[in-house]
Design an enzyme around this catalytic site. Structure first.
Site, PDB file in Angstrom:
ATOM      1  N   GLN A 188      -4.370  -1.297   9.751  1.00  0.00           N
ATOM      2  CA  GLN A 188      -4.215  -2.847   9.084  1.00  0.00           C
ATOM      3  C   GLN A 188      -5.037  -3.680  10.071  1.00  0.00           C
ATOM      4  OE1 GLN A 188      -3.411  -3.256   6.096  1.00  0.00           O
ATOM      5  NE2 GLN A 188      -3.888  -5.534   6.233  1.00  0.00           N
TER       6      GLN A 188
ATOM      7  N   ASP B  62     -10.841   3.379   4.375  1.00  0.00           N
ATOM      8  CA  ASP B  62     -11.091   1.776   4.114  1.00  0.00           C
ATOM      9  C   ASP B  62     -12.778   1.832   4.233  1.00  0.00           C
ATOM     10  OD1 ASP B  62      -9.110  -0.072   4.236  1.00  0.00           O
ATOM     11  OD2 ASP B  62      -8.725   0.267   6.205  1.00  0.00           O
TER      12      ASP B  62
ATOM     13  N   LYS C 225       0.790  -1.116  -0.052  1.00  0.00           N
ATOM     14  CA  LYS C 225      -0.046   0.129   0.022  1.00  0.00           C
ATOM     15  C   LYS C 225       0.904   1.209   0.049  1.00  0.00           C
ATOM     16  CE  LYS C 225      -3.739  -2.292   2.370  1.00  0.00           C
ATOM     17  NZ  LYS C 225      -4.521  -2.811   3.617  1.00  0.00           N
TER      18      LYS C 225
HETATM   19  N1  GUN Z   1      -6.909  -6.472   6.305  1.00  0.00           N
HETATM   20  C1  GUN Z   1      -7.252  -7.126   5.064  1.00  0.00           C
HETATM   21  N2  GUN Z   1      -7.800  -6.396   4.288  1.00  0.00           N
HETATM   22  C2  GUN Z   1      -7.766  -5.185   4.908  1.00  0.00           C
HETATM   23  C3  GUN Z   1      -8.274  -3.918   4.474  1.00  0.00           C
HETATM   24  O1  GUN Z   1      -8.835  -3.668   3.316  1.00  0.00           O
HETATM   25  N3  GUN Z   1      -8.123  -2.936   5.182  1.00  0.00           N
HETATM   26  C4  GUN Z   1      -7.547  -2.865   6.564  1.00  0.00           C
HETATM   27  N4  GUN Z   1      -7.376  -1.833   7.188  1.00  0.00           N
HETATM   28  N5  GUN Z   1      -7.045  -4.084   6.772  1.00  0.00           N
HETATM   29  C5  GUN Z   1      -7.216  -5.265   6.040  1.00  0.00           C
END
Ligand code: GUN
Length: 298
Positions: free
Chosen positions: A98, A121, A54
């Site tokens: 995350q 998100d 990311k």
């Molecule tokens: N863990 C797995 N997928 C995601 C996501 O799309 N966003 C976040 N913050 N954590 C995750």
């Protein structure tokens, strides 16, 4: 039949080029750079690899990314303070904590602490609620990426039967909503299957589109499909593989070999939904920055 592969990497590159051009334009004309704040707690290797991807994507699009990395034993209070620090930071337009978080931390409390205006998100109750009643909001990245993939790959969803396997807050529930809403990439009839569904194949055999988001390899096999169905594989399962340096290989929820003999289109793992998820995060961060500009500049 041998299915056409929907190349998520290529579609993501196409979208990221568009996003990078908008970021460059914002910088040149308004001297503003979209910023993403990322918080990672603990040492889970999969989470670390997602967060790194990311941040790299942010940099490649010309965006700022700021990371706070905290040890596994971080208290909930310390984490909430970090979130608040990012809520207040004018250089940060989007916040990503995350998931999953360590077990001693209340994930819901942390998500609730993120300002809905920076919730790129799309996980906060405000954004989830707004999504459900079709009000402006940040759409969650994986479901939104799936819809964009279907649109850009030329898959008609309107009037089709989509079967979603999985009912998670991150993928299953929101993608079911996006597929059913009256909008481009939606207007489908949607069935949601889950671990309480007695005969999964009975449902998937009726589907024009299957979204496999169960988190379990081989959940979907070729004999469970109607010929010509489109399969979007959301699974990212780490299968031990001693022949590889990493010690594992990635596999989706669909059994690729058999599914690709029956489906008309299928997404690979890796290189399918994953790159699109990251792209929609960039999209939301840019969107958040543009909203800030609209409210703070003449
Ligand atoms: N863990 C797995 N997928 C995601 C996501 O799309 N966003 C976040 N913050 N954590 C995750």
């Amino acid at each position: 039949m041998s299915a056409q592969i929907i190349d998520g990497t290529r579609l993501a590159t196409e979208m990221r080029t568009e996003i990078a051009a908008q970021v460059a334009d914002l910088k040149a004309n308004r001297n503003i750079t979209p910023g993403l704040g990322v918080i990672l707690v603990g040492n889970d290797p999969a989470s670390l690899s997602y967060v790194t991807a990311k941040e790299r994507a942010c940099a490649a699009a010309g965006m700022l990314s700021r990371e706070i990395r905290l040890p596994e034993e971080t208290t909930q209070n310390d984490l909430l303070n970090c979130v608040e620090q990012m809520n207040q930071d004018p250089l940060i337009h989007g916040i990503l904590v995350q998931l999953p978080l360590p077990r001693h931390i209340d994930e819901k409390a942390v998500i609730n602490a993120i300002s809905p205006a920076k919730d790129v998100d799309g996980f906060t109750p405000v954004n989830v609620g707004r999504m459900l009643i079709d009000e402006p909001c940040f759409l969650p990245c994986t479901p939104h990426g799936i819809i964009q993939m279907l649109i850009r790959a030329g898959v008609e969803t309107s009037g089709k039967h989509a079967v979603v396997i999985g009912r998670s807050n991150i993928v299953g529930k929101p993608v079911a909503h996006l597929l059913m809403r009256k909008a481009r990439g939606g207007n489908a009839t949607v069935t949601v299957c889950h671990t309480g569904t007695p005969d999964l194949a009975h449902h998937t055999r009726q589907a024009d589109i299957v979204i496999a988001a169960a988190g379990r390899p081989n959940t979907l096999t070729g004999d469970m499909l109607k010929p010509g169905a489109v399969v979007i594989d959301v699974g990212v399962n780490r299968i031990p593989d001693t022949s590889r340096k990493s010690g594992f290989r990635l596999a989706g929820d669909a059994q690729f070999e058999s599914v690709s003999q029956v489906a008309s289109m299928v997404t690979p793992v890796p290189g399918g939904v994953g790159p699109m998820t990251i792209t929609m995060l960039l999209h939301n961060t840019l969107e958040s920055c543009l909203r800030t500009c609209a409210t703070t500049l003449p």
